[in-house]
Enzyme design. Sequence first.
Site, PDB file in Angstrom:
ATOM      1  N   ASP A  96     -22.987 -32.539   8.402  1.00 11.77           N
ATOM      2  CA  ASP A  96     -23.475 -33.488   6.628  1.00 11.77           C
ATOM      3  C   ASP A  96     -23.210 -34.344   6.777  1.00 11.77           C
ATOM      4  OD1 ASP A  96     -20.526 -32.546   5.295  1.00 11.77           O
ATOM      5  OD2 ASP A  96     -21.391 -32.535   3.729  1.00 11.77           O
ATOM      6  N   GLU A 102     -18.737 -25.532   2.927  1.00 12.60           N
ATOM      7  CA  GLU A 102     -17.116 -25.687   2.885  1.00 12.60           C
ATOM      8  C   GLU A 102     -17.174 -24.440   1.868  1.00 12.60           C
ATOM      9  OE1 GLU A 102     -17.196 -29.231   1.974  1.00 12.60           O
ATOM     10  OE2 GLU A 102     -17.846 -30.413   3.804  1.00 12.60           O
ATOM     11  N   GLU A 131      -9.618 -28.618   7.655  1.00 12.14           N
ATOM     12  CA  GLU A 131      -9.847 -30.232   8.127  1.00 12.14           C
ATOM     13  C   GLU A 131      -8.784 -30.554   6.892  1.00 12.14           C
ATOM     14  OE1 GLU A 131     -13.528 -31.795   6.437  1.00 12.14           O
ATOM     15  OE2 GLU A 131     -12.835 -33.997   6.665  1.00 12.14           O
TER      16      GLU A 131
HETATM   17  O1  KIV Z   1     -19.816 -32.914   8.790  1.00 12.44           O
HETATM   18  C1  KIV Z   1     -18.815 -32.574   9.763  1.00 12.44           C
HETATM   19  O2  KIV Z   1     -19.343 -33.566  10.177  1.00 12.44           O
HETATM   20  C2  KIV Z   1     -17.979 -31.950   8.944  1.00 12.44           C
HETATM   21  C3  KIV Z   1     -16.465 -32.249  10.123  1.00 12.44           C
HETATM   22  C4  KIV Z   1     -16.131 -33.110   9.499  1.00 12.44           C
HETATM   23  C5  KIV Z   1     -15.973 -30.817  10.771  1.00 12.44           C
HETATM   24  O3  KIV Z   1     -17.884 -31.332   8.531  1.00 12.44           O
END
Ligand code: KIV
Length: 284
Positions: free
Chosen positions: A46, A116, A183
């Site tokens: 995202d 998430e 992260e």
């Molecule tokens: O959306 C994304 O690029 C992510 C990465 C930072 C793991 O979730």
Amino acid sequence: MIQKILPHDFIKMKKAGKKIIMVTAYTYYQAKVADEVGIDGILVGDSLGMVIMGYTSTLPVTFEEVLHHVRAVVNAKPKALIVADMPFLSYEVSTSDAVRNAGMFLKAGADAVKLEGGSEITNKVEALVKAGIPVMGHIGLNPQRYLVTGGYKLRGKKAEDALQIVESARALQEAGVFSIVIENTAAQVAEEVTKQLKVPTICIGAGPSCDGQILVFHDVVGLNPSPPYFARQYADAYGLFKNALANYLKDVKEGRFPGSMEFKMMSDEEERKFYEMLRRRGLA
Ligand code: KIV
């Protein structure tokens, strides 16, 4: 026949001590180039909200926007595992929403989805896995929750927070995830989670001890003029593109493009007929 990488291969790679290397990609050619160098997993993140759409956060990203980019990546037919990111509000409201939306990503050709959140989303993870949808977790900094967590801060700096991250990781594994992104988290916490889990950890800004690494495509190639501190830039794609476009502009302005090899002509015979026809119709 190329051997497609599937979610269970990530677990096998952890067991074999083989680093899992991922990058985000949002388009056909990004996916092609990532696959050609041997990247193991492509996340249609995202983060596209920021690096493709120019939003200031990932919150405005819709399910349809991610789906659109999943289709582009799937068309590249990569050997790499394709993970589709569940954007904000595509899984929070209800378990049935979560299953339907994640299932739509699989129908479009993704191999797995990423959500998430930690202990608070394990009911959703269980429902997805029960429905046959492989799930990648995402703990530590959760950009979709930056408004309630006080910004894009480093996680796990304090012992209580570190403990909560370990508990979330264990709960997600219990719920059935096949891997977990960590992260922007203190490196010792990521190391401890990696030791405790059977499923692989994939780090972004969480140190060197994880089973794998992931970065955003635009940060790696230098297309994002303000990358996060934990990204390493391997090229200056912004400068390269800018230079190419400036030269194109100059060549057109100064009459050097198109050149004789860059257009085609009709034959002399057809040209003669053409002008004859124009004359007959009073058009020349
Ligand atoms: O959306 C994304 O690029 C992510 C990465 C930072 C793991 O979730």
